[in-house]
Design a protein around this motif. Structure first.
Motif, mmCIF file in Angstrom:
data_model
loop_
_atom_site.group_PDB
_atom_site.id
_atom_site.type_symbol
_atom_site.label_atom_id
_atom_site.label_comp_id
_atom_site.label_asym_id
_atom_site.label_seq_id
_atom_site.Cartn_x
_atom_site.Cartn_y
_atom_site.Cartn_z
ATOM 1 N N MET A 164 1.946 -1.114 -15.575
ATOM 2 C CA MET A 164 0.871 -1.317 -14.602
ATOM 3 C C MET A 164 -0.519 -1.315 -15.235
ATOM 4 O O MET A 164 -1.473 -1.785 -14.634
ATOM 5 C CB MET A 164 0.937 -0.256 -13.506
ATOM 6 C CG MET A 164 2.127 -0.456 -12.587
ATOM 7 S SD MET A 164 2.287 0.870 -11.393
ATOM 8 C CE MET A 164 0.900 0.511 -10.311
ATOM 9 N N GLN A 224 4.622 -8.553 -4.241
ATOM 10 C CA GLN A 224 3.544 -7.603 -3.997
ATOM 11 C C GLN A 224 2.221 -8.220 -4.450
ATOM 12 O O GLN A 224 2.160 -8.882 -5.481
ATOM 13 C CB GLN A 224 3.748 -6.304 -4.786
ATOM 14 C CG GLN A 224 4.862 -5.409 -4.247
ATOM 15 C CD GLN A 224 4.905 -4.062 -4.956
ATOM 16 O OE1 GLN A 224 4.643 -3.979 -6.151
ATOM 17 N NE2 GLN A 224 5.228 -3.013 -4.227
ATOM 18 N N TYR A 253 0.197 -4.441 -5.320
ATOM 19 C CA TYR A 253 1.187 -3.444 -4.926
ATOM 20 C C TYR A 253 1.290 -3.245 -3.421
ATOM 21 O O TYR A 253 1.787 -2.229 -2.954
ATOM 22 C CB TYR A 253 0.967 -2.128 -5.696
ATOM 23 C CG TYR A 253 0.973 -2.410 -7.185
ATOM 24 C CD1 TYR A 253 2.166 -2.741 -7.814
ATOM 25 C CD2 TYR A 253 -0.193 -2.449 -7.918
ATOM 26 C CE1 TYR A 253 2.191 -3.085 -9.152
ATOM 27 C CE2 TYR A 253 -0.185 -2.795 -9.262
ATOM 28 C CZ TYR A 253 1.004 -3.107 -9.879
ATOM 29 O OH TYR A 253 1.023 -3.456 -11.195
ATOM 30 N N ALA A 297 -3.231 3.912 -3.831
ATOM 31 C CA ALA A 297 -3.447 4.577 -2.547
ATOM 32 C C ALA A 297 -4.949 4.706 -2.295
ATOM 33 O O ALA A 297 -5.719 4.996 -3.205
ATOM 34 C CB ALA A 297 -2.800 5.951 -2.568
ATOM 35 N N ARG A 316 6.664 6.625 -7.816
ATOM 36 C CA ARG A 316 6.588 5.370 -8.563
ATOM 37 C C ARG A 316 5.228 4.711 -8.345
ATOM 38 O O ARG A 316 4.728 4.640 -7.229
ATOM 39 C CB ARG A 316 7.709 4.448 -8.083
ATOM 40 C CG ARG A 316 7.728 3.131 -8.801
ATOM 41 C CD ARG A 316 8.928 2.297 -8.402
ATOM 42 N NE ARG A 316 8.782 0.958 -8.961
ATOM 43 C CZ ARG A 316 9.586 -0.049 -8.706
ATOM 44 N NH1 ARG A 316 10.613 0.112 -7.906
ATOM 45 N NH2 ARG A 316 9.391 -1.228 -9.255
ATOM 46 N N GLY A 317 4.650 4.202 -9.419
ATOM 47 C CA GLY A 317 3.308 3.638 -9.372
ATOM 48 C C GLY A 317 3.138 2.463 -8.432
ATOM 49 O O GLY A 317 2.089 2.281 -7.819
ATOM 50 N N GLU A 318 4.198 1.647 -8.324
ATOM 51 C CA GLU A 318 4.084 0.417 -7.535
ATOM 52 C C GLU A 318 4.159 0.653 -6.026
ATOM 53 O O GLU A 318 4.114 -0.287 -5.253
ATOM 54 C CB GLU A 318 5.198 -0.566 -7.930
ATOM 55 C CG GLU A 318 5.020 -1.190 -9.306
ATOM 56 C CD GLU A 318 5.776 -0.435 -10.389
ATOM 57 O OE1 GLU A 318 5.993 0.780 -10.229
ATOM 58 O OE2 GLU A 318 6.145 -1.063 -11.401
ATOM 59 N N MET A 319 4.330 1.894 -5.603
ATOM 60 C CA MET A 319 4.513 2.162 -4.173
ATOM 61 C C MET A 319 3.223 2.685 -3.548
ATOM 62 O O MET A 319 3.083 3.878 -3.241
ATOM 63 C CB MET A 319 5.648 3.160 -3.985
ATOM 64 C CG MET A 319 6.996 2.622 -4.426
ATOM 65 S SD MET A 319 8.288 3.851 -4.241
ATOM 66 C CE MET A 319 9.742 2.883 -4.681
ATOM 67 N N ALA A 320 2.281 1.778 -3.312
ATOM 68 C CA ALA A 320 0.956 2.189 -2.845
ATOM 69 C C ALA A 320 1.005 2.853 -1.475
ATOM 70 O O ALA A 320 0.334 3.867 -1.242
ATOM 71 C CB ALA A 320 0.022 0.979 -2.811
#
Lengths: 207, 468
Positions: free
Chosen positions: A68, A134, A137, A171, B135-139
């Motif tokens: 990433m 995505q 993401y 996030a 996991r990083g891709e799971m915003a």
């Protein structure tokens, strides 16, 4: 630009304080740098090294292991099209071709205007909603080639700005441990007894 | 296609539900909804008892780990050495196994249930700090869990003197950055320490003895921990009354690929068969377009493939192991009669070759070799020799006999799981598994697209350019 701004520097210190050893904050801080600048700059890695007490080589040593992290300018929108089993069984390659055609680039490339970077990605954990992709993401389920074209059009026109922040932001809510509630991180080597709720006589918690 | 628009992929059905009971509520991820539906009752029940009793209750429930290996959680907690502190809990939310996404749904839809599970585990096993690795891709999952943690701290469920007791623990949210191998527990610990996510050699030292920062560390999967609030609230006896003796409770299963209604289902453990899951009305309702089933992967991309012969097996670890595969992370991928088997195997082998961390040579080199040779075969450039070469390279990762399913059509008996391996973790073998399954069960599909072996001309060492 590359150094953490004041807010992010405060966030960085807050993150480091949560770990018994500062090096554990390395990956979260790389994310923070990527969120600020869109990718991880050399300058940011030097600063992270100072903050967690390692060498810059160790920072890139860790960072380069993880997919990433981007070490060069990246599109405002990173489009990852899944190519693993369930998506492949249901037409993922058509999605990739549609995106390549629409953007005029190959997987791995970035458009000249710096808007889009396109990748073929590995399993994104939405296999029953295949084929999926995505954008920064954020998921798009059960996509079609037409849907990919529409998505790119919407992104270009800024119609998804509320939902999809620029590349680097994961996030949009951060954890904050209130000072009066947090237990705090303790040096692992400074602890020699059981925690308060484990009676010493039955230590081992039932083992 | 989901029962609830807010939970894409999830199909509720009319079955006992333990970990997905709140999914019917659109706001299931909020503290208000969680408290209104029995939330944190398990924590209160646990705190009213000595920690050792709670540990015993979990041990009695025979709750099996849901990450892949299926090791009983209560037993795992007991493996920490006596008198060594601090002990840590690391939550494995780095879900990346192809086909799998139960943990993502549990984190997105019911983060407080996971948090309560973490708290119960820390209390029972004397773990004084918890790291929740997502996991990083799971915003979205990161956003929901971060919000839930902030709510739970403010409400006094996490932190100092939880609910007025002596129990104090922090839960720290940590994001990954894209590396499948970090789902392996020692690689997860390396990553959490700020290093490249490469697995540690084990034995002799398992994380329960020497883990994070060299201290005893329990690594549990998201789904495993999500079961604890229910167990602490209702008791081990109620838990073991669901499912079978060897596999109690329920289990999350994701079924994807060529089925009419792909979905994530919470099923009663140990009794539901693959036929139920793939053809049953309350599950996937059969193969798309009325096609025939060709093969399926029963337990995530790392699992050896099954044929229609195995449809009547229940989704149960030991039976599936004896039949030549594994349940792994609980993901079924279905291939219908239109599937090009060599290409399907290639997508999986490519995944594992790409995800090799590079620590063990057989995986780093072997995985890439398998991928390149298979690519050549799929593109029609391969020869008969390449098929043998695939097995030879695979044999350097997994020496000896490989597990595979029985086939009535080929007159083949099953070879039970597991395999032997020359690597530290399962990434290397997983690159070979799809190749081996495809070649063993569908060899004719490979033979039909490769050229005959090239004739080999032996060149004598001394004869080049000289007189003979």
């Amino acid at each position: 630009m590359a150094r953490f701004n004041e807010t992010n520097l405060a966030t960085a210190h807050e993150i480091i304080a949560r770990y018994p050893r500062p090096k554990s904050a390395l990956i979260p801080l790389l994310h923070l740098a990527q969120e600020q600048d869109g990718y991880v700059t050399d300058e940011a890695m030097r600063q992270i090294a100072d903050l967690v007490g390692v060498t810059p080589a160790e920072v890139i040593g860790t960072g380069s292991f993880y997919e990433m992290f981007r070490f060069e300018p990246t599109g405002r929108y990173l489009i990852n099209i899944c190519g693993t089993m369930s998506c492949a069984l249901l037409g993922a390659s058509d999605l990739l071709h549609a995106a390549e055609r629409t953007l005029g680039i190959h997987a791995g490339g970035t458009t000249a205007d710096g808007m889009f970077t396109l990748h073929q990605a590995e399993c994104q954990a939405a296999c029953t909603e295949a084929p999926c992709l995505q954008v920064n993401y954020r998921y798009r389920f059960r996509m079609t080639p037409d849907g990919v074209e529409q998505l790119i059009d919407d992104l270009r026109a800024g119609r998804l700005d509320d939902e999809i922040p620029p590349h680097g932001t994961l996030a949009r809510v951060r954890q904050h441990i209130p000072a009066d509630r947090g237990v705090g991180a303790v040096d692992p080597d400074a602890v020699d007894g059981p925690p308060a709720w484990i009676p010493v006589t039955v230590e081992g918690a039932g083992s | 296609m989901s029962d609830y628009a807010w939970a894409p992929g999830f199909v509720a059905g009319d079955r006992p539900r333990i970990v997905t009971s709140r999914f019917e509520h659109e706001d299931s991820y909020t503290l208000a909804r969680y408290e209104a539906t029995g939330g944190y009752a398990g924590l209160r029940a646990a705190l009213a008892r000595p920690a050792a009793d709670v540990h015993e209750e979990v041990r009695a429930s025979t709750l099996l780990g849901r990450g892949g290996a299926g090791f009983p959680a209560g037993v795992k907690w007991g493996l920490t050495p006596q008198g060594v502190f601090p002990r840590y809990l690391v939550v494995n939310g780095d879900e990346s196994e192809p086909g799998t996404y139960k943990d993502r749904l549990l984190m997105e839809r019911d983060p407080h249930q996971l948090i309560e599970g973490c708290l119960i585990a820390c209390y029972a096993a004397g773990l004084s700090r918890c790291f929740l690795y997502i996991r990083g891709e799971m915003a979205l999952a990161q956003e929901r869990v971060a919000t839930a943690l902030n709510e739970a701290y403010a409400a006094g469920y996490i932190g100092k003197n939880i609910l007025g007791s002596e129990f104090s623990v922090d839960i720290v949210l940590h994001w990954g950055a894209g590396a499948y191998v970090v789902g392996e527990e020692t690689a997860l610990i390396e990553s959490l320490e700020g290093n490249r996510g490469m697995p540690r050699l084990k034995p002799p030292y398992f994380p329960a003895a020497i883990g994070l920062y060299g201290k005893p560390t329990i690594v549990n999967n998201v789904e495993t921990l999500s079961n604890l609030p229910w167990i602490a609230h209702h008791g081990a006896a109620a838990y073991t009354s669901i499912g079978t003796e060897s596999s109690p409770g329920t289990r999350m299963v994701a079924v994807s690929g060529h089925v009419r209604r792909p979905g994530v289902y919470e099923i009663v453990n140990g009794t539901t068969t693959f036929r139920d899951l793939i053809y049953g009305d309350e599950f996937c309702q059969g193969i798309r377009d009325g096609n025939e089933l060709k093969a399926f992967v029963p337990g995530g991309g790392s699992a050896p493939w099954f044929l229609p012969d195995q449809l009547d097996l229940p989704f149960e670890g030991r039976l599936v192991g004896a039949a030549g595969s594994m349940l792994g992370s609980g993901a079924i991928m279905v291939m219908d009669s239109t599937t090009d088997i060599p290409s399907a195997a290639l997508t999986l082998t490519k995944f594992y070759a790409h995800e090799s961390c590079g620590k063990c040579v057989p995986c780093r080199e072997g995985g890439t070799w398998l991928m390149r040779i298979l690519e050549r075969v799929v593109e029609g450039q391969g020869t008969q020799d390449d098929l043998d070469l695939l097995l030879e390279v695979g044999g350097s990762i997994c020496p000896g006999s490989m597990p595979h399913a029985a086939s009535s059509e080929l007159g083949l008996e099953a070879t039970p799981f597991p395999y032997r391996m020359t690597t530290i973790c399962f990434v290397g073998p997983s690159a070979y598994v799809p190749v081996h399954s495809a070649l063993t069960l569908f060899r004719s599909e490979f033979e039909s697209r490769v050229a005959p072996s090239r004739s080999k001309t032996r060149i004598p060492v001394t004869a080049i350019g000289g007189e003979r």
